[in-house]
Design a protein around this motif. Structure first.
Motif, PDB file in Angstrom:
ATOM      1  N   GLY B 214       0.832  -1.195   0.000  1.00 56.15           N
ATOM      2  CA  GLY B 214       0.000   0.000   0.000  1.00 56.15           C
ATOM      3  C   GLY B 214       0.869   1.248   0.000  1.00 56.15           C
ATOM      4  N   ILE B 215       0.473   2.242  -0.775  1.00 56.39           N
ATOM      5  CA  ILE B 215       1.174   3.530  -0.754  1.00 56.39           C
ATOM      6  C   ILE B 215       0.373   4.471   0.138  1.00 56.39           C
ATOM      7  CG2 ILE B 215       1.953   5.504  -2.123  1.00 56.39           C
ATOM      8  CD1 ILE B 215       2.179   3.629  -4.503  1.00 56.39           C
ATOM      9  N   GLN B 216       1.025   4.982   1.171  1.00 54.89           N
ATOM     10  CA  GLN B 216       0.368   5.888   2.108  1.00 54.89           C
ATOM     11  C   GLN B 216      -0.184   7.113   1.372  1.00 54.89           C
ATOM     12  OE1 GLN B 216      -0.113   6.076   5.606  1.00 54.89           O
ATOM     13  NE2 GLN B 216      -1.128   7.973   5.029  1.00 54.89           N
ATOM     14  N   VAL B 224      -4.880   4.508   2.192  1.00 57.78           N
ATOM     15  CA  VAL B 224      -3.976   4.044   1.146  1.00 57.78           C
ATOM     16  C   VAL B 224      -4.337   4.718  -0.166  1.00 57.78           C
ATOM     17  CG1 VAL B 224      -3.436   2.024  -0.252  1.00 57.78           C
ATOM     18  CG2 VAL B 224      -3.338   1.866   2.216  1.00 57.78           C
ATOM     19  N   ALA B 226      -2.878   3.945  -3.257  1.00 59.74           N
ATOM     20  CA  ALA B 226      -2.942   2.924  -4.298  1.00 59.74           C
ATOM     21  C   ALA B 226      -2.223   1.686  -3.785  1.00 59.74           C
ATOM     22  CB  ALA B 226      -2.263   3.417  -5.573  1.00 59.74           C
TER      23      ALA B 226
ATOM     24  N   HIS C 123      -2.984  -5.489   2.808  1.00 63.96           N
ATOM     25  CA  HIS C 123      -1.638  -5.193   2.325  1.00 63.96           C
ATOM     26  C   HIS C 123      -0.592  -5.920   3.156  1.00 63.96           C
ATOM     27  CE1 HIS C 123      -3.937  -1.607   0.958  1.00 63.96           C
ATOM     28  NE2 HIS C 123      -3.314  -1.924  -0.147  1.00 63.96           N
ATOM     29  N   LEU C 125       2.579  -4.678   3.344  1.00 57.21           N
ATOM     30  CA  LEU C 125       3.326  -3.580   3.954  1.00 57.21           C
ATOM     31  C   LEU C 125       2.792  -2.269   3.392  1.00 57.21           C
ATOM     32  CD1 LEU C 125       6.915  -5.016   3.420  1.00 57.21           C
ATOM     33  CD2 LEU C 125       5.862  -4.688   5.640  1.00 57.21           C
ATOM     34  N   ILE C 126       3.106  -1.185   4.108  1.00 59.43           N
ATOM     35  CA  ILE C 126       2.752   0.155   3.631  1.00 59.43           C
ATOM     36  C   ILE C 126       4.051   0.925   3.423  1.00 59.43           C
ATOM     37  CG2 ILE C 126       1.563   2.322   4.189  1.00 59.43           C
ATOM     38  CD1 ILE C 126      -0.412   0.122   3.813  1.00 59.43           C
ATOM     39  N   THR C 127       4.210   1.540   2.251  1.00 56.28           N
ATOM     40  CA  THR C 127       5.376   2.392   2.027  1.00 56.28           C
ATOM     41  C   THR C 127       4.958   3.827   2.260  1.00 56.28           C
ATOM     42  OG1 THR C 127       7.070   3.062   0.461  1.00 56.28           O
ATOM     43  CG2 THR C 127       4.967   2.392  -0.487  1.00 56.28           C
TER      44      THR C 127
END
Lengths: 184, 327, 128
Positions: B214-216, B224, B226, C123, C125-127
């Motif tokens: 997930g992209i913060q 998220v 995307a 998810h 992980l989260i970036t």
């Protein structure tokens, strides 16, 4: 008296082994039907082959039940190409637990349960054995045991069904002269 | 009795065979505060004690790199380099990181810079007393800034221009993740991830499916933006929302534009997917400063891909980015 | 009809067994519904675990870090840092964590709060 084709005990023995072989073959067939039958849930199977194990147990006793079950699992998984796959080990441990429970209870309480009760016990033994092996070997996660009540419910349904059919089959078979002198 | 024993034997044999064909899987998950952030390592494999040893070794490796490249530790290569203007013999790994950073400084036309130490110290955003740097204060610090301000001599010594201080902030974390991944990979048949405050490196690929990352979202905490489906490699995000202070209602974050000495203004967040975390880290920093038009060609030239949100909130993806799903 | 045929074929033992099984299923069925709340809170410092307990164990605890004492509060199935000697108090601003995989780090005071358990997140992980 030497053994001859008309020796009644030898004849009975030959008849027994023929029928056990036939039951095993039928069990393999039913097992294949069971696996190929569409199922509402991936882990739910009717366990139709247990009908033959029950019949063998009630007609010929422990040993025949073991033969039918182990023969069915071995040959069945060979035929379906699942020998030594994870599914095979689940099937194997389920089958062993089921027969142990059925034979054990029938030995210690021969009059208490009829085919339907024994069938229920077999189904419960089957799901318990499967879950135990799945927990030991596949997913060591306590959440797995959350499945247990649902599996028991499924066992209750399939156990009643198989027991009912087995009872009918036994009733019909016992009227036939070939099984007239068998136990049960 | 014999039949029971035979059965038991069969069962044991079957179990042994099962263990051989489908080995059990263990998961070791540990986190530690290193590199000024939380480093989480997650490693899966068949041998629990080997996993534990590998994870400990990976944390030790990150601590070792922190000791080499942290600007705070007075005996680090970076601190020693900032005490002299003469060429200095540094650890070969520090030299290789500087060499890579200098190359990217060149390729990005100065958007990435290894010499931002004094700019960062002036703003002091992470201290108790952040300071709004003025143009007069910044001017002398910008004099020597630019490609070549931090470089290696012919014989591999490190050197800095007099007006800059070395800061490996945008590169050392990625390098440490790459090193940790390399250490973990030596543990045999394993898979997992190293996550240093959102800089993620993968150890192999998941056996069951792709990694879901997930992209913060840059403006909605806990949301998220995307999801990326990745086979492996590394993914790094640079955002203006992680470490920032507000001075008179204005947001000042830690990603500085080397041409102005001020926080870069083009983007809110940048995520780069690349083969390695160091490459992704540097590209994310450069892209954050450059913005999509100038930055995407640079990212493409390193066979990486990117997703970014510009300051107006518009989302851009580089042409080669694949495996994105939107919520 | 089929049910009565089935019933007639059952012995007393069969019927008892059926009831025991039904009762067992009814008693255990609610267990299947309680989801993923077996989460535990871990408080760690430099790789060492200082505290580990289910999130249901409410209370306040103090932990010594390099800068001084930080205090954490566990209540209503979540945890947060309520006081910290660190300069920016970012760890307090991070608020409350309650779900597996979430964490609060106080980097200056070397304190890490982490919730362990089966993550329900979609998810890995989260970036950020």
């Amino acid at each position: 008296m030497t053994s001859s084709p008309v020796d009644p005990s030898a004849l009975a023995e030959a008849r027994r082994s023929h029928f056990v072989a036939l039951f095993t073959a039928l069990a393999v067939g039913l097992h294949a039907v069971d696996v190929l039958l569409p199922s509402p849930l991936p882990w739910f199977r009717l366990g139709l082959a247990n009908i033959l194990t029950l019949v063998a147990l009630f007609l010929y006793g422990d040993r025949a039940a073991w033969t039918v079950t182990l023969g069915r699992i071995g040959i069945g998984s060979l035929l379906l190409g699942r020998l030594f796959s994870p599914g095979f080990f689940l099937s194997f441990s389920g089958g062993v637990c089921a027969v142990m429970l059925m034979c054990g209870v029938r030995r210690f309480f021969p009059r208490l349960f009829g085919p339907i009760g024994i069938s229920l016990l077999g189904a419960v033994g089957h799901v318990s054995g499967q879950l135990l092996i799945a927990w030991l070997l596949l997913v060591r996660h306590p959440d797995l045991w959350r499945l247990y009540p649902w599996l028991l419910l499924a066992a209750l349904v399939s156990g009643l069904l198989n027991g009912f059919v087995a009872d009918r089959v036994l009733e019909i078979l016992r009227r036939h002269p070939a099984f007239a002198e068998e136990q049960g | 009795m014999r039949r029971v024993l035979t059965l038991l034997g069969l069962l044991v044999a079957a179990l042994l065979l099962r263990q051989l064909l489908f080995p059990a899987s263990y998961d070791v998950r540990r986190s530690q505060i290193l590199l000024g952030t939380v480093v989480e390592i997650d490693l899966h494999g068949a041998d629990a004690s080997r996993l534990e040893a590998a994870v400990s070794e990976a944390f030790a490796e990150i601590a070792r790199i922190e000791a080499l490249m942290s600007p705070i530790n007075p005996s680090s290569d970076v601190a020693r380099l900032n005490m002299t203007t003469a060429p200095l013999a540094v650890h070969p790994e520090t030299a290789s990181v500087i060499a890579f950073g200098a190359e990217l400084a060149q390729k990005s036309g100065g958007a990435f810079d290894l010499g931002l130490g004094r700019i960062k110290a002036l703003w002091a955003l992470e201290s108790e007393t952040p300071h709004h740097a003025t143009a007069e204060e910044l001017a002398p610090l910008l004099r020597d800034l630019g490609p070549g301000d931090v470089s290696l001599t012919d014989i591999g010594m490190a050197q800095r221009a007099p007006a800059v201080a070395v800061d490996l902030g945008g590169i050392a974390k990625g390098y440490a993740v790459d090193r940790a991944v390399a250490v973990l990979s030596r543990a045999g048949e394993v898979w997992g991830s190293v996550n240093a405050g959102g800089d993620i490196g993968f150890v192999g690929s998941r056996p069951d499916r792709l990694w879901r990352i997930g992209i913060q979202h840059p403006r909605q905490a806990g949301e998220v933006l995307a999801t990326l489906s990745l086979e492996g490699g590394a993914v790094v995000t640079s955002g203006d929302y992680e470490r920032f202070v507000e001075i008179e209602g204005e947001r000042y974050h830690h990603l500085f534009d080397p041409s102005t000495g001020e926080p870069a203004r083009r983007c809110q967040t940048v995520t780069v997917v690349a083969d390695g975390a160091m490459l992704a880290d540097v590209l994310a920093t450069a892209l954050f400063v450059l913005g999509p038009e100038k930055g995407f060609p640079l990212v493409e030239s390193y066979h990486a891909s990117a997703l970014l949100v510009t300051v107006d909130g518009a989302v851009h993806t580089s042409p080669t980015l694949s495996g994105v799903t939107w919520p | 009809m089929a049910v009565s045929a089935l019933w007639r074929r059952m012995t007393l033992g069969d019927r008892l067994l059926l009831f025991v099984l039904l009762a067992l299923i009814l008693i255990t069925l609610p267990v299947t519904r309680s989801q993923g709340k077996g989460a535990r809170l871990l408080v760690e410092q430099d790789g060492a675990v200082l505290y580990a307990a289910p999130l249901t164990a409410s209370g306040r605890w103090r932990f010594q870090g390099p800068l001084g004492e930080s205090e954490i509060e566990v209540a209503h199935g979540g945890a947060r840092i309520v006081s910290s000697p660190c300069p920016h108090k970012l760890c307090i601003a991070l608020g409350r964590i309650a779900h597996p995989g979430e964490l609060i780090a106080c980097v200056p005071n070397h304190l890490l709060l982490r919730i362990e358990g089966e993550s329900a997140s979609s998810h890995d992980l989260i970036t950020r």
